[in-house]
Design an enzyme around this catalytic site. Structure first.
Site, PDB file in Angstrom:
ATOM      1  CG  ASP A 107      -5.516  -2.728  -4.668  1.00 44.62           C
ATOM      2  OD1 ASP A 107      -6.289  -1.805  -4.375  1.00 44.62           O
ATOM      3  OD2 ASP A 107      -4.388  -2.859  -4.166  1.00 44.62           O
ATOM      4  CG  HIS A 134      -5.745  -1.876  -0.800  1.00 45.92           C
ATOM      5  ND1 HIS A 134      -4.589  -1.791  -1.551  1.00 45.92           N
ATOM      6  CD2 HIS A 134      -5.506  -1.154   0.328  1.00 45.92           C
ATOM      7  CE1 HIS A 134      -3.694  -1.064  -0.914  1.00 45.92           C
ATOM      8  NE2 HIS A 134      -4.225  -0.668   0.233  1.00 45.92           N
ATOM      9  CB  SER A 190      -0.975  -0.039   1.181  1.00 45.00           C
ATOM     10  OG  SER A 190      -1.979   0.935   1.048  1.00 45.00           O
TER      11      SER A 190
END
Length: 337
Positions: free
Chosen positions: A283, A312, A129
């Site tokens: 995602d 995600h 991330s």
């Protein structure tokens, strides 16, 4: 007792030109640095994550094996452990905390690695991330130092759609009447819960919800999942800290430096390290298509999407199949010469 250490950096001039007084990084290390100082791995944290959240990928027999490697997990600025709105003295506290960029994070992490430990070569930088964004930044800012990068579930630049989602999370939090322009007397709990609800449809995929995969996490109904998990997930954080990290994400761009002047392709091309880029197939924050564009401009890269219904959040160690797949790819990658 705290399970991390602090590295003091003194007064720091940020990328914006603003000063962050008496800046510091909270970090934790795993394993032992060898005599050649050649076995270091840097594993930055992510939005609303702390070093303990990264530990699912660290352990004996795993790719990030502390018996082989010296793993440094620096906490992202703004996460409540490193310099943050909640722990910086006035007049830079709370809503007055300056904008922190991905570049700022990596610059200070570089100081930690070189000044504290005397490391000149890094075997791997890995992150998920916003940790992936920091990983890309390490690759373009220090190409002579970094031997491998493995960003997963994140891009080298935050695209407009993700920026809009992040702005929506901030707006949900700030709608709380207790927000008080960031100078609240007590945490805006309703706003923090609303932020969780706003995050929920983006953190996981449509298939995750359609197939009720949250039941594997112990939630029998969607209502229970939203109320017992998402409404609570951000309550342990300070509101200004969360916003500081989101603004770091909104401004994420490895080419937003004087050297590259937002020439994104140029910044990508400077990443000469072996690169393993692993997007999640579903995602919604950082879709595989964005990484597919990025790898076209990187000279030494393997593009390896992870097929997952966990959106995600395929990269946070909750789903065993995803975790094993990420770990296995990292093991193979670390064996490269």
């Amino acid at each position: 007792m705290k399970d991390y250490e602090i590295y003091s950096l003194g007064d720091v001039i940020l990328q914006s030109g603003q000063k962050l007084p008496q800046a510091f990084l909270a970090y934790k290390t795993y394993g032992t640095l060898n005599s050649a100082k050649s076995n270091a791995i840097v594993y930055p944290t992510w939005f609303a994550g702390q070093h303990t959240d990264n530990e699912w990928l660290i352990g004996p027999g795993k790719a990030l094996d502390p018996d082989k490697y010296f793993i440094i997990v620096p906490n992202m600025l703004g996460n409540g452990l490193s310099s943050s709105p909640s722990n910086t003295p006035a007049p830079f506290d709370r809503a007055n905390f300056p904008l922190i960029t991905i570049y700022d994070n990596v610059q200070l992490q570089h100081r930690l690695v070189t000044e504290k430990f005397g490391i000149k070569k890094i075997a791997l930088v890995v992150g998920w991330s916003l940790g992936a964004l920091q990983t890309f930044q390490w690759g373009t800012s220090y190409p002579e130092m970094v031997e491998r990068i493995a960003p997963f579930g994140g891009t080298a630049k935050t695209r407009p759609h993700a920026q809009v989602v992040f702005e929506g999370l901030i707006a949900a939090l700030q709608a709380d009447s207790n927000w008080k322009e960031g100078f609240y007397d007590s945490q805006p709990v309703a706003g923090l819960a609303a932020m969780g609800r706003a995050y929920a449809p983006w953190g996981f995929s449509q298939a995750y919800y359609l197939e009720q995969l949250y039941q594997s996490e112990g939630y029998s109904t969607l209502k229970a999942y939203l109320e017992d998990y998402w409404d609570q997930v951000f309550l342990s954080f300070d509101a200004n800290d969360l916003i500081a990290m989101l603004r770091t994400g909104i401004n994420g761009d490895i080419s937003a430096t004087p050297e590259d002047n937002r020439n994104f392709e140029q910044a990508l091309n400077k990443i000469t390290a072996h690169a393993l880029v692993m997007p999640g197939s579903t995602d919604l924050f950082f879709p595989p298509e964005d990484n597919a564009y990025e790898v076209k401009h990187m000279p030494n890269v393997c593009f390896q999407p992870i097929e997952s219904k966990w959106g995600h959040c395929f990269g946070i160690g909750q789903n065993e199949q995803d975790s094993l797949e990420i770990d296995n790819y990292l093991k193979q990658f670390l064996q490269l010469g």
